[in-house]
Design an enzyme around this catalytic site. Structure first.
Site, short mmCIF file in Angstrom:
data_model
loop_
_atom_site.label_atom_id
_atom_site.label_comp_id
_atom_site.label_asym_id
_atom_site.label_seq_id
_atom_site.Cartn_x
_atom_site.Cartn_y
_atom_site.Cartn_z
N GLY A 421 5.85 2.94 -0.98
CA GLY A 421 4.57 3.39 -0.20
C GLY A 421 3.45 2.92 -1.08
N SER A 422 2.32 3.64 -1.02
CA SER A 422 1.07 3.16 -1.37
C SER A 422 0.85 2.44 -2.65
CB SER A 422 -0.18 4.18 -0.91
OG SER A 422 -0.10 4.37 0.42
N VAL A 423 1.78 2.84 -3.74
CA VAL A 423 1.75 2.46 -5.02
C VAL A 423 1.65 0.80 -5.02
CG1 VAL A 423 2.34 4.64 -6.16
CG2 VAL A 423 3.88 2.81 -5.53
N LYS A 425 -0.07 -1.16 -3.09
CA LYS A 425 -1.16 -1.60 -2.86
C LYS A 425 -1.77 -2.31 -3.79
CE LYS A 425 -1.79 1.56 1.00
NZ LYS A 425 -2.53 2.94 1.40
#
Length: 683
Positions: A421-423, A425
């Site tokens: 997920g967004s980690v 990014k």
């Protein structure tokens, strides 16, 4: 006419003589030879076919030995099985006649036996005698004890003693034991003390069953074993309380030495446990090391490092006479104790982090690592099982509870691979900065909560949580904007994006074979392709086909702490002391690393940051949060896993954590709040 008759008679005499000669030749040609018997003997020895071997011996020598066929077979089996002979290689020439006696031959040969003490080489001499049989002449062997071992004589026995090594300890960085030798209490029953008659015995068994919460049928089954006698101790189960109530007739208590795991559930998936070898274990044991009484690692490091931990058995094989006096030592080796294995783990951190993660019966994992030297300080997986009970034995109720737990307590989640997920990014930002596509002040104008590149995407779109019109890189990390990073990845293009992210440790398990760690991936195929723009966009914010373990997630953030150097995680202290650490290399520049780090600090310090709840810690931390949703199609709802990666500004730790099924519980914010008390007291 007379001359003609003479010629005919001569011809007949010649034919008769030739026929007799041919007959004698054919008889000798097809008559059994000594080397045929020798070859049969070698075959029976190598295949352990002692029944057939018995038939190769002379009846006179067997009669002199006083053994029946059954006793002969039992003797060979007892000796060779006791020595744990797995194979025998025989080197034999041809038998030679004894002087001019064509009915007696001798054979000198050597045999190499593979035993539990290694190879034993012996030189033998065999005597063969020609005897009559139902099929004519045959050759048989004069049996003597020296055919088993050359040093043996009539009445001698082979005594085998096995010396078991001490299993090596597993300890933490400070020497605190994680797997060691311990003592437990084992209660059992002495049948003769249950009562004077059947009624009192039955009452005693009922009382014992109720007190120890063990089914009476289980106790009865133990008491009916063939070896049980009235004055024997029959073990039933283990207990933590050695006190025996006076009203429990027949109960007795003993201590038992077992493998002990001081951290219990807190380190279960890391350390694992041992169990007694099963029939399946023995079948897989190609080296013939184990017996049914041996303990063997069944999970975790106990399993992966079994050979180092178990040590090497020792023992003695000797020949003793009928009085038991030693005559000859055939082989002797001291047992070699197993290795002591020192981990980089901190027991206190492991225990506290497990307590934190296991709250609310959550399923998840946490990995804490020193980002400057790679030492793993804690590897936590929840829920967990009790390794001590795996050693002493689970009750049926305990086994059912584990088996029926939907959160799968036997699953190791710190080696499990998740869509991060967004980690992720932060890594996409580093790739964009490196490729000169992304800059901190580069602004994207994004309208609404959904975006797609064009009509070629059909009904597919990228969604975000916060509706911000103008977004730069820092904003995108602070508010965790999926659309911003999807657009950046498309602008980079597949080749540059892959080049930028794969150097963060993809395709490597960092040498952590002992943890059975699989390399992470960013695509399902050959790690070199992202087949579509949609997949490229999804991968940029940690979805798509990307899978990363919590261990890799922790390591992947080390470049933002070390000014660009990827630090490989290590688990064993000797790796650091002997400088056996995997190569740690600069994968991004210090400028890129510090730019991303500054943004991650703002994820905590900015009031709108997704990890702002950590801003009140007594020390400064940076962080990135993320929620990955598992679903089959766009628009559907699926399981959400929440992630947090955080590190302190003094570079003393990096912590990666995941909690499964955070749907309706605040997503990654739930994980932030869960970790907060641990981080509050960590320093």
């Amino acid at each position: 006419m007379k001359t003609k008759h003479i010629i005919i008679y001569g011809l007949l005499s010649f034919l008769i003589a030739s026929g007799l000669g041919l007959y004698v030749y054919m008889q000798s040609r097809f008559q059994e030879q000594p080397d045929t018997t020798v070859q049969k003997y070698i075959n029976t020895l190598q295949t352990k076919n002692y029944d057939e071997m018995y038939n190769l011996m002379t009846p006179e020598s067997l009669q002199q030995s006083g053994m029946t066929k059954e006793q002969f077979v039992q003797k060979y089996q007892a000796i060779f099985d006791g020595m744990n002979v797995s194979s025998i290689e025989v080197d034999a020439g041809l038998p030679a006649p004894v002087a001019d006696n064509k009915q007696q031959y001798t054979l000198n040969y050597s045999a190499q036996m593979n035993t539990f003490l290694g190879n034993i080489d012996k030189k033998y001499q065999m005597k063969l005698v020609q005897q009559d049989s139902d099929h004519g002449k045959t050759w048989r062997i004069e049996w003597q004890p020296a055919l088993i071992l050359p040093e043996m004589a009539q009445g001698d026995k082979v005594k085998v003693q096995i010396l078991h090594p001490e299993r090596g300890e597993i300890v933490d960085k400070d020497g605190y034991p994680l797997a060691t030798k311990g003592t437990i209490y084992e209660w059992g029953i002495v049948p003769g003390k249950l009562g004077a008659d059947d009624a009192s015995k039955a009452a005693s068994l009922t009382a014992i069953s109720e007190y120890y919460n063990v089914p009476e049928e289980q106790i009865q089954k133990a008491l009916k074993q063939s070896w049980v006698k009235d004055d024997y101790f029959v073990p039933i189960a283990t207990t933590t309380d050695p006190t025996i109530p006076t009203e429990l007739n027949g109960v007795s208590m003993q201590t038992k030495e077992v493998r002990n795991y001081p951290l219990g559930t807190a380190a279960a998936h890391l350390i694992g446990y041992v169990r007694q070898a099963t029939a399946e274990d023995l079948e897989k044991d190609t080296e013939g090391y184990y017996s049914a009484q041996d303990w063997i690692g069944k999970a975790g490091l106990e399993q992966s490092m079994e050979k180092q931990l178990r040590g090497t058995k020792g023992g003695r094989i000797e020949i003793v006479d009928k009085t038991g006096k030693s005559k000859s030592i055939i082989a002797e080796h001291k047992a070699v104790d197993g290795e002591k294995i020192t981990l980089t783990i901190s027991s206190s951190v492991q225990r506290e982090l497990y307590t934190t993660m296991s709250g609310n019966q959550d399923a998840g994992s946490a990995v804490m690592m020193n980002p400057t030297n790679g030492k793993l300080l804690a590897l936590v997986s929840t829920p967990a099982y009790d390794p001590n009970k795996m050693v002493t034995g689970l009750s049926q109720a305990e086994w059912d509870a584990y088996s029926n737990d939907p959160n799968l307590p036997f699953t190791n989640r710190f080696t499990n691979r998740y869509a991060p997920g967004s980690v992720f990014k932060a890594i996409t930002a580093a790739a964009g900065l490196t490729e000169k596509v992304t800059t901190p002040d580069k602004v994207h104008t994004i309208q609404g909560l959904q975006w797609r590149k064009d009509n070629s995407w059909g009904g597919y779109y990228v969604a975000r949580v916060k509706d911000v019109l103008h977004v730069n890189m820092n904003d995108a990390l602070i508010y965790s904007d999926n659309i911003y990073f999807a657009q950046e990845a498309l602008e980079m293009g597949k080749a540059k994006f892959i080049e930028g992210i794969q150097k963060f440790g993809f395709g490597s398990n960092f040498g952590l074979d002992a943890l059975y760690l699989k390399p992470s991936q960013y695509a399902n195929k050959d790690h070199s392709t992202l087949d579509s723009e949609v997949l490229l966009a999804d991968t940029a914010y940690g979805q798509g086909e990307m899978l990363m373990s919590p261990i890799h997630l922790a390591a992947s953030f080390t470049p933002f702490i070390t000014e660009g150097k990827l630090i490989s995680p290590i688990l064993f202290e000797d790796q650091a002391q002997n400088k056996k650490t995997p190569a740690n290399t600069n994968i991004i520049t210090a400028d890129v690393a510090n730019t991303v780090k500054s943004a991650l600090l703002q994820v905590v310090e900015n009031s709108g940051g997704t990890a702002h709840a950590l801003a009140d810690l007594p020390y400064q931390v940076a962080a990135k949060t993320g929620t990955a949703e598992l679903k089959l199609a766009k628009g559907e709802s699926g399981q959400e896993n929440g992630f947090v990666i955080t590190f302190d500004s003094n570079a003393s730790f990096v912590l990666a954590a995941v909690v499964e099924k955070v749907n309706g519980r605040g997503g990654s914010h739930y994980v932030v709040n869960k970790l907060h008390p641990f981080l509050q007291q960590y320093k």
